[in-house]
Structures are given as structure tokens and as C-alpha cells.
Scaffold this motif. Sequence first.
Motif, short mmCIF file in Angstrom:
data_model
loop_
_atom_site.label_atom_id
_atom_site.label_comp_id
_atom_site.label_asym_id
_atom_site.label_seq_id
_atom_site.Cartn_x
_atom_site.Cartn_y
_atom_site.Cartn_z
N VAL A 123 -7.57 -6.09 -5.02
CA VAL A 123 -8.76 -6.25 -5.86
C VAL A 123 -9.94 -5.57 -5.18
CG1 VAL A 123 -10.42 -7.92 -6.80
CG2 VAL A 123 -7.97 -8.31 -7.08
N GLY A 124 -10.65 -4.73 -5.94
CA GLY A 124 -11.77 -3.97 -5.42
C GLY A 124 -11.38 -2.57 -4.96
N THR A 125 -10.10 -2.23 -5.09
CA THR A 125 -9.60 -0.92 -4.66
C THR A 125 -9.42 0.00 -5.86
OG1 THR A 125 -8.38 -2.01 -2.88
CG2 THR A 125 -7.71 0.23 -3.44
N PRO A 126 -9.84 1.27 -5.76
CA PRO A 126 -9.57 2.21 -6.85
C PRO A 126 -8.07 2.34 -7.08
CG PRO A 126 -11.20 3.11 -5.34
CD PRO A 126 -10.65 1.87 -4.69
N LEU A 127 -7.68 2.45 -8.35
CA LEU A 127 -6.27 2.52 -8.72
C LEU A 127 -5.54 3.63 -7.97
CD1 LEU A 127 -4.08 1.27 -10.55
CD2 LEU A 127 -4.75 2.91 -12.31
N ASP A 128 -6.17 4.78 -7.82
CA ASP A 128 -5.53 5.89 -7.13
C ASP A 128 -5.40 5.69 -5.62
OD1 ASP A 128 -4.89 7.48 -9.30
OD2 ASP A 128 -6.82 8.52 -9.28
N ASP A 129 -6.11 4.71 -5.06
CA ASP A 129 -6.07 4.47 -3.62
C ASP A 129 -5.13 3.33 -3.22
OD1 ASP A 129 -7.91 6.49 -3.40
OD2 ASP A 129 -9.62 5.18 -3.03
N LEU A 130 -4.44 2.73 -4.19
CA LEU A 130 -3.55 1.62 -3.87
C LEU A 130 -2.42 2.10 -2.97
CD1 LEU A 130 -3.10 -0.36 -7.21
CD2 LEU A 130 -4.66 -0.81 -5.32
N SER A 131 -2.21 1.37 -1.89
CA SER A 131 -1.13 1.67 -0.95
C SER A 131 -0.55 0.33 -0.49
CB SER A 131 -1.66 2.47 0.23
OG SER A 131 -0.62 2.70 1.15
N VAL A 132 0.50 -0.10 -1.17
CA VAL A 132 1.09 -1.40 -0.88
C VAL A 132 2.49 -1.19 -0.30
CG1 VAL A 132 1.84 -3.58 -1.89
CG2 VAL A 132 -0.23 -2.48 -2.74
N ASP A 133 2.66 -1.60 0.96
CA ASP A 133 3.96 -1.47 1.61
C ASP A 133 4.61 -2.83 1.87
OD1 ASP A 133 3.94 1.33 1.75
OD2 ASP A 133 2.74 1.26 3.57
N ARG A 146 5.02 -0.93 -6.80
CA ARG A 146 4.59 0.47 -6.87
C ARG A 146 5.13 1.16 -8.13
NH1 ARG A 146 5.85 0.10 -1.34
NH2 ARG A 146 7.84 1.15 -1.70
N THR A 147 6.36 0.84 -8.51
CA THR A 147 6.93 1.41 -9.74
C THR A 147 6.11 0.98 -10.95
OG1 THR A 147 9.13 1.40 -8.75
CG2 THR A 147 9.01 1.55 -11.14
#
Length: 158
Positions: A123-133, A146-147
Motif C-alpha cells: 500500500v502506497g507503492t506505484p503499481l509498476d514498482d511492486l516487487s513482492v518476493d 505476481r501473476t
Amino acid sequence: MTHAVKKPHQRWALTGLAALSLLGSAACAASPAPSPGAGGGAGGDAANAAEPTSGAGGEAGYTDGMFSATGSYQTPGGEESIGVTVTLESGIVSDVQTEPMPSNGTTELYQGKFSSGIREQIVGTPLDDLSVDKVSGSSLTSGGFRTAIEQIKTEAAQ
């Protein structure tokens, strides 16, 4: 001494399972998102879930609103899925909800952990910057997330 002979086999088996799991997760993350109407869960319904609030769209041309998709991923026990709903405001994630869809107790545990920790990470992150591992100890569920996000990006960009 029989026990000492089994350990290398067990280690190799676990290493093999881990490698297959990572390969399956990578394959899911690299596979293209299905086109709307192609079936396969909520991904085709994401356009209907959109509630545009601004005609101009947000960052990277994303429409503001709520978008939903289902992401699949591979585990040692088989294929699993998780539902994801993201609310966008000016291309930034303002809310996220997940719908665990476990097929067994282990998946239920990890999807629950993932669901309890994902909000504070994105939350608060730009959609293009999401990096979830990895979220709260759950790494495989991230592949399904991620899919789903890739499907949501496609829908929100229209």
C-alpha cells in the motif's frame, strides 16, 4: 549406519523438490497473462470489477478503481491459486485484499501468512514498482500474487 545412508537421499530429494518448486514458480511468473474472456478465473472479470474514478487515469496510464484477478502458482503439492483485489489511485496501490484458495493445510497456512502481511508491503507503492518476493515467510504464494498483478496491470491500462 542405515540412517546415514538415507540422509544423502533425503537431502537430494528435498533439494530436487525445492528446485522444481522454484522452477514452477518462475515459469508461472514468466508466463503471459491470459487475455480477458479466455477463462481461468477472475482474471477475465477484472474489466467488470473496475470502477473508474478518473477519466485521465493515473501513473503509467492506469485507470483509477478496483481490479481483481486470480494468480496460480506451483507448489510441491500441486498448483495453487490466490485471488487478489487492488485499488488504484493515480497509479498507486491504495488498498489490497487477497482471497486465499488453499487445497491443503500447508497452503492454507502459507496463504494466510501472506495475506496478513501483504498490505503493509505494497500500500502506497506505484503499481509498476511492486516487487513482492516473500511475505511473512511465504515465498511461493508471491508467484501467484505476481501473476495476478500482471493481469491487473493489463486491465487497469485499458
